[in-house]
Design a protein around this motif. Structure first.
Motif, PDB file in Angstrom:
ATOM      1  N   GLU A  86       1.023  -1.466  -0.180  1.00  0.00           N
ATOM      2  CA  GLU A  86      -0.070   0.078   0.312  1.00  0.00           C
ATOM      3  C   GLU A  86       1.496   1.299  -0.032  1.00  0.00           C
ATOM      4  OE1 GLU A  86      -3.164   0.128   3.537  1.00  0.00           O
ATOM      5  OE2 GLU A  86      -3.195  -2.159   2.833  1.00  0.00           O
ATOM      6  N   THR A  87       1.777   0.966   0.784  1.00  0.00           N
ATOM      7  CA  THR A  87       3.151   2.531   0.986  1.00  0.00           C
ATOM      8  C   THR A  87       3.603   2.363  -0.796  1.00  0.00           C
ATOM      9  OG1 THR A  87       3.390   2.148   2.905  1.00  0.00           O
ATOM     10  CG2 THR A  87       5.270   3.399   2.042  1.00  0.00           C
ATOM     11  N   LEU A  88       3.924   2.085  -1.304  1.00  0.00           N
ATOM     12  CA  LEU A  88       4.712   1.177  -2.546  1.00  0.00           C
ATOM     13  C   LEU A  88       3.419   2.185  -3.540  1.00  0.00           C
ATOM     14  CD1 LEU A  88       6.330  -1.686  -2.319  1.00  0.00           C
ATOM     15  CD2 LEU A  88       7.480   0.850  -2.657  1.00  0.00           C
ATOM     16  N   GLU A  89       2.599   1.390  -4.043  1.00  0.00           N
ATOM     17  CA  GLU A  89       1.545   2.165  -4.387  1.00  0.00           C
ATOM     18  C   GLU A  89       1.022   3.630  -4.309  1.00  0.00           C
ATOM     19  OE1 GLU A  89      -0.109   1.013  -7.056  1.00  0.00           O
ATOM     20  OE2 GLU A  89       0.059  -0.897  -6.785  1.00  0.00           O
ATOM     21  N   ALA A  90       1.567   4.110  -3.097  1.00  0.00           N
ATOM     22  CA  ALA A  90       0.435   5.571  -2.737  1.00  0.00           C
ATOM     23  C   ALA A  90       1.908   6.644  -3.408  1.00  0.00           C
ATOM     24  CB  ALA A  90       1.167   6.145  -1.507  1.00  0.00           C
ATOM     25  N   ILE A  91       3.698   6.052  -3.326  1.00  0.00           N
ATOM     26  CA  ILE A  91       4.795   6.437  -3.561  1.00  0.00           C
ATOM     27  C   ILE A  91       4.441   6.554  -4.899  1.00  0.00           C
ATOM     28  CG2 ILE A  91       7.100   6.315  -3.880  1.00  0.00           C
ATOM     29  CD1 ILE A  91       7.197   4.591  -1.433  1.00  0.00           C
ATOM     30  N   HIS A  92       4.115   5.130  -6.309  1.00  0.00           N
ATOM     31  CA  HIS A  92       3.780   5.430  -7.295  1.00  0.00           C
ATOM     32  C   HIS A  92       2.721   7.131  -7.948  1.00  0.00           C
ATOM     33  CE1 HIS A  92       6.533   2.508  -9.312  1.00  0.00           C
ATOM     34  NE2 HIS A  92       6.087   2.173  -7.986  1.00  0.00           N
ATOM     35  N   ASP A  93       1.914   6.897  -6.805  1.00  0.00           N
ATOM     36  CA  ASP A  93       1.135   7.511  -7.306  1.00  0.00           C
ATOM     37  C   ASP A  93       1.456   9.245  -7.297  1.00  0.00           C
ATOM     38  OD1 ASP A  93      -1.029   5.520  -7.848  1.00  0.00           O
ATOM     39  OD2 ASP A  93      -2.009   5.918  -6.072  1.00  0.00           O
ATOM     40  N   VAL A  94       2.649   9.337  -6.392  1.00  0.00           N
ATOM     41  CA  VAL A  94       2.970  10.594  -6.347  1.00  0.00           C
ATOM     42  C   VAL A  94       4.014  11.006  -7.290  1.00  0.00           C
ATOM     43  CG1 VAL A  94       3.999  12.306  -5.459  1.00  0.00           C
ATOM     44  CG2 VAL A  94       1.768  11.557  -3.937  1.00  0.00           C
ATOM     45  N   MET A  95       4.601  10.275  -7.592  1.00  0.00           N
ATOM     46  CA  MET A  95       5.899  10.409  -8.738  1.00  0.00           C
ATOM     47  C   MET A  95       5.640  10.492 -10.218  1.00  0.00           C
ATOM     48  SD  MET A  95       8.537  10.766  -6.634  1.00  0.00           S
ATOM     49  CE  MET A  95       8.994   9.884  -4.362  1.00  0.00           C
ATOM     50  N   ARG A  96       5.164   9.416 -10.318  1.00  0.00           N
ATOM     51  CA  ARG A  96       4.375   9.332 -11.460  1.00  0.00           C
ATOM     52  C   ARG A  96       4.255  10.916 -12.646  1.00  0.00           C
ATOM     53  NH1 ARG A  96       0.426   5.910 -11.088  1.00  0.00           N
ATOM     54  NH2 ARG A  96       1.809   4.188 -10.821  1.00  0.00           N
ATOM     55  N   PRO A  97       3.518  11.738 -11.735  1.00  0.00           N
ATOM     56  CA  PRO A  97       3.244  12.782 -13.011  1.00  0.00           C
ATOM     57  C   PRO A  97       4.654  13.740 -13.158  1.00  0.00           C
ATOM     58  CG  PRO A  97       1.400  12.240 -10.657  1.00  0.00           C
ATOM     59  CD  PRO A  97       2.635  10.983 -10.855  1.00  0.00           C
ATOM     60  N   ARG A  98       4.894  12.991 -11.733  1.00  0.00           N
ATOM     61  CA  ARG A  98       6.789  14.381 -12.359  1.00  0.00           C
ATOM     62  C   ARG A  98       7.543  12.893 -13.170  1.00  0.00           C
ATOM     63  NH1 ARG A  98       8.003  17.827  -8.076  1.00  0.00           N
ATOM     64  NH2 ARG A  98      10.120  17.891  -9.228  1.00  0.00           N
ATOM     65  N   GLY A  99       7.266  12.568 -13.265  1.00  0.00           N
ATOM     66  CA  GLY A  99       8.196  11.213 -14.582  1.00  0.00           C
ATOM     67  C   GLY A  99       9.310  11.075 -14.074  1.00  0.00           C
ATOM     68  N   LEU A 100       9.059  10.446 -12.892  1.00  0.00           N
ATOM     69  CA  LEU A 100      10.365   9.897 -11.793  1.00  0.00           C
ATOM     70  C   LEU A 100       9.914   8.480 -11.616  1.00  0.00           C
ATOM     71  CD1 LEU A 100      10.622  12.004  -8.555  1.00  0.00           C
ATOM     72  CD2 LEU A 100      12.940  12.109 -10.948  1.00  0.00           C
ATOM     73  N   GLU A 101      11.049   7.500 -12.339  1.00  0.00           N
ATOM     74  CA  GLU A 101      11.520   6.064 -12.113  1.00  0.00           C
ATOM     75  C   GLU A 101      11.428   5.561 -10.539  1.00  0.00           C
ATOM     76  OE1 GLU A 101      13.203   2.345 -13.982  1.00  0.00           O
ATOM     77  OE2 GLU A 101      13.720   4.064 -14.064  1.00  0.00           O
ATOM     78  N   VAL A 102      10.060   5.233 -10.365  1.00  0.00           N
ATOM     79  CA  VAL A 102      10.571   4.192  -9.301  1.00  0.00           C
ATOM     80  C   VAL A 102      11.469   3.005  -8.863  1.00  0.00           C
ATOM     81  CG1 VAL A 102       9.671   3.578  -6.352  1.00  0.00           C
ATOM     82  CG2 VAL A 102       8.946   5.490  -7.985  1.00  0.00           C
ATOM     83  N   LEU A 103      12.260   2.868  -8.449  1.00  0.00           N
ATOM     84  CA  LEU A 103      13.180   1.636  -7.973  1.00  0.00           C
ATOM     85  C   LEU A 103      12.972   1.260  -6.877  1.00  0.00           C
ATOM     86  CD1 LEU A 103      16.693   2.789  -9.880  1.00  0.00           C
ATOM     87  CD2 LEU A 103      13.978   2.030 -11.161  1.00  0.00           C
ATOM     88  N   ILE A 104      12.882  -0.042  -6.828  1.00  0.00           N
ATOM     89  CA  ILE A 104      12.158  -1.046  -5.673  1.00  0.00           C
ATOM     90  C   ILE A 104      13.775  -1.741  -4.931  1.00  0.00           C
ATOM     91  CG2 ILE A 104      10.468  -2.079  -4.537  1.00  0.00           C
ATOM     92  CD1 ILE A 104       8.993  -0.820  -6.405  1.00  0.00           C
ATOM     93  N   GLY A 105      13.750  -1.685  -3.799  1.00  0.00           N
ATOM     94  CA  GLY A 105      14.616  -2.352  -3.659  1.00  0.00           C
ATOM     95  C   GLY A 105      14.745  -2.967  -2.363  1.00  0.00           C
TER      96      GLY A 105
END
Length: 339
Positions: A86-105
């Motif tokens: 759930e935390t990762l989904e929320a992070i993606h929702d914020v970063m995606r409109p800024r064109g930032l790629e989310v790398l998960i470790g």
């Protein structure tokens, strides 16, 4: 015959995508990265051109050219734990409109594994990092400090004075569970935990402190298991504790899946909940409100932590001052039938 691609690799280039779609390379880059300032019709033209050419972006080349990538690294201890999903989904929702790629470790609750991930990801020159908690090796801390990469810490509060954190007080959550059980008239209170990561132990500290303040703390009524939390383990630990201490009349579990397993095991053994033993879980997972009896649990702001942490990181990247270093999002005790 026109040759398509760079001289060195033969692959289509961003410049070719830009020429075919009739835009500048900068606009083509922004369109492919999903930045919302590009007009939708231009985005479609660029995507069509990229598809026609078979273009695939090269983030390594972009990072080399700008001395920084357009990537944000998120390090979490588990991908099997629903709260982090759930935390990762929320992070993606914020970063995606800024064109930032989310790398998960995923470091599997292992600080040495996290150290390796930090070392490897810093080589890609990310523009920011979202980290879980503050417990990491000295080498990890040194690498992060030397890199200068903006970092936001999730799920916990505190840390160094210069740290930016978004979360809630794990200790206060443990205290709240203890106070609730005491208010329900329970006096032989136990604690069942697994995984034993730093946040679990912070909850344990809060629970113990509240019991100690009330003169009710008994360390013999704790079951602490290092293995991952699960429904099956919850049933096993519950049976073991009740076999050794049948007088236990209230239990706090470090995670809802343990509490769910205990409720099912109590049903098998004919132990009444909350009649004989009251139970309180943690995280308020979706199934907890549908058990028989329905599980009392501490609801944590999982999605809100991801959203606010991502926004705090964007504020750091944008150089915005005046942002609070610590954001306490709190928690909520969901009182149901099990207590």
């Amino acid at each position: 015959m026109t040759r398509i691609g760079s001289r060195t690799t033969g692959r289509p280039t961003l410049a070719e995508v830009a020429r075919l779609s009739g835009v500048s390379p900068i606009t083509a880059s922004r369109a492919l990265r999903g930045i919302s300032t590009v007009a939708p019709e231009l985005v479609q033209k660029v995507k069509d051109a990229a598809a026609a050419l078979g273009y695939v972006a090269n983030p390594a080349a972009r990072a080399l050219a700008s001395a920084q990538s357009q990537s944000v690294v998120v390090l979490i201890p588990s991908l099997s734990n629903q709260l982090f999903i759930e935390t990762l989904e929320a992070i993606h929702d914020v970063m995606r409109p800024r064109g930032l790629e989310v790398l998960i470790g995923n470091f599997h609750y292992d600080v040495a594994e996290e150290e390796n991930l930090i070392r490897n990801y810093l080589a890609y020159q990310p523009c920011g990092m979202l980290l879980t908690g503050f417990d990491r090796t000295e080498a990890s801390q040194q690498m992060l400090a030397a890199s200068g990469v903006p970092c936001v810490h999730m799920m916990e509060l505190g840390g160094p004075d210069t740290a930016t954190s978004v979360g809630f007080s794990q200790q206060q959550a443990g205290r709240a569970a203890a106070r609730h059980l005491i208010e329900r008239g329970r006096r032989r209170l136990g604690f069942i935990a697994a995984q034993l990561d730093p946040r679990v132990m912070q909850r344990a500290d809060g629970f113990r402190q509240a019991l100690d303040d009330a003169g009710l703390y008994d360390p013999a009524l704790e079951m602490l298991a290092p293995q991952p939390s699960s429904i099956g383990l919850g049933g096993e630990l519950f049976s073991q504790l009740l076999e050794r201490h049948p007088e236990v009349d209230g239990l706090f579990f470090c995670n809802d899946d343990l509490a769910q397993g205990a409720i099912l095991q109590a049903l098998r053994q004919g132990i009444e909940v909350p009649g004989q033993v009251a139970m309180v879980g943690f995280n308020d997972l979706p199934a907890s409100a549908h058990l028989v009896p329905r599980l009392t649990s501490i609801r944590t702001p999982r999605a809100a932590v991801g959203r606010q942490a991502a926004q705090a990181l964007l504020a750091l990247l944008d150089g915005k001052g005046g942002q609070p270093r610590t954001q306490d999002l709190g928690f909520e005790l969901m009182v149901r039938e099990s207590s």
